[in-house]
Scaffold this active site. Sequence first.
Site, short mmCIF file in Angstrom:
data_model
loop_
_atom_site.label_atom_id
_atom_site.label_comp_id
_atom_site.label_asym_id
_atom_site.label_seq_id
_atom_site.Cartn_x
_atom_site.Cartn_y
_atom_site.Cartn_z
N THR A 213 21.52 6.61 8.29
CA THR A 213 21.82 7.53 7.18
C THR A 213 22.12 8.94 7.68
OG1 THR A 213 19.48 8.08 6.75
CG2 THR A 213 20.38 6.17 5.59
N VAL A 257 22.38 11.50 2.15
CA VAL A 257 22.07 10.84 0.86
C VAL A 257 21.72 9.37 1.16
CG1 VAL A 257 23.15 12.26 -0.92
CG2 VAL A 257 24.58 10.75 0.47
N HIS A 258 20.57 9.24 1.86
CA HIS A 258 20.12 7.94 2.38
C HIS A 258 20.35 6.79 1.38
CE1 HIS A 258 17.72 10.59 5.04
NE2 HIS A 258 17.40 11.23 3.93
N ASP A 259 19.79 6.97 0.17
CA ASP A 259 19.72 5.85 -0.77
C ASP A 259 21.10 5.43 -1.27
OD1 ASP A 259 17.07 6.25 -0.37
OD2 ASP A 259 16.63 7.03 -2.37
N MET A 261 23.67 5.27 0.46
CA MET A 261 24.29 4.43 1.47
C MET A 261 23.83 2.98 1.33
SD MET A 261 24.21 7.20 4.52
CE MET A 261 25.22 6.34 5.68
#
Length: 332
Positions: A213, A257-259, A261
Amino acid sequence: MTPPPSAPADAPADAAVPKASDIIIDCDPGIDDAIAILLAAACPEQVRIAALTATHGNVGLDLTARNARKVLTLAGRPEVPVHAGCPRPLTAPVHDAAHIHGGNGLGGIDLPDGEGGIAEGHGVDALIAEARHDRTLVAVGPLTNVAVTLIKQPQTAARWRRLVIMGGGVEKGNVTPQAEFNIFTDPEAARTVLTTTEWPAESRPVLFPLDATHQALLSPEWISDLAGSGGTVCRTAAAMLGGYDTPSTAARGGKAVHDAMAVAWTIRPELFETRSARVEVITDSGAARGRTVADFASTEPTADIVTGVDAPAFIDWLKERLMSLDAARSDG
Ligand code: BDR
Ligand code: CA
């Protein structure tokens, strides 16, 4: 157009168009969770959000569930049910990330109240019920709800089309030098999920660690361009991202924006490279608590770990999709 052989005789002419796959997002909104929900809502031809389940995490469960409702309303999807799940980790003390996501979980941005209330039925029961259908579960918070689901009904694992998890860090963490937030917050739950023996080999979990991420960071220029690009959705997303304090990537001048991805993988898997590995979660009380250890040489892999990201393509596509949500709203 000729309908596929399996289509009923009276199927509409466009029945050959592949049906959008159904996803459930287990989340703790959370700013990057909010972007993940918006992205899923912005791709109705590829994914249909069947339900959201909320967990404790970035802020308390009362706020994460309410934030999920608010974000769905912003996305123009108020009919999607939100079920509240577990309010605390299995055994660990409660740990949040309000210093990253703001006290309200959305960077201090006061979104209008979501339409409808929190759906009846516990999040874990919703996850069990939804697994009877063909669903992909995208888990982007601490894994408490998923672990309790697997404890309550182990055969659920074999029923998911796929489980995609945002969590872990192979090289480094973001809460401690070794542990990432979603795993650190409930390591016992993460261990339960990642070491369950019930995952079929062909649908073992996909794991998005920080190593992946952190490859795609949103720059301040990208965020201010987003604010000026569209209407309410883009302005609100940019305002939330402005209130997103991400010290672990600040030195590189951008925000992960980890989530979002993890949701992107369900729609555009070609943007990502994965490698199979055997994953262990350290639950000891020492400095390594919450660490994910990946053995890429194992002949008995337990997860597919995302190792590579086409960052420019993901970042451009994310903006284009957020703008499409504004185009679909009547109030701009
Ligand atoms: C994860 O932790 C949370 O703060 C984010 O929402 C994301 O799911 C990143 O470490
Ligand atoms: Ca999250």
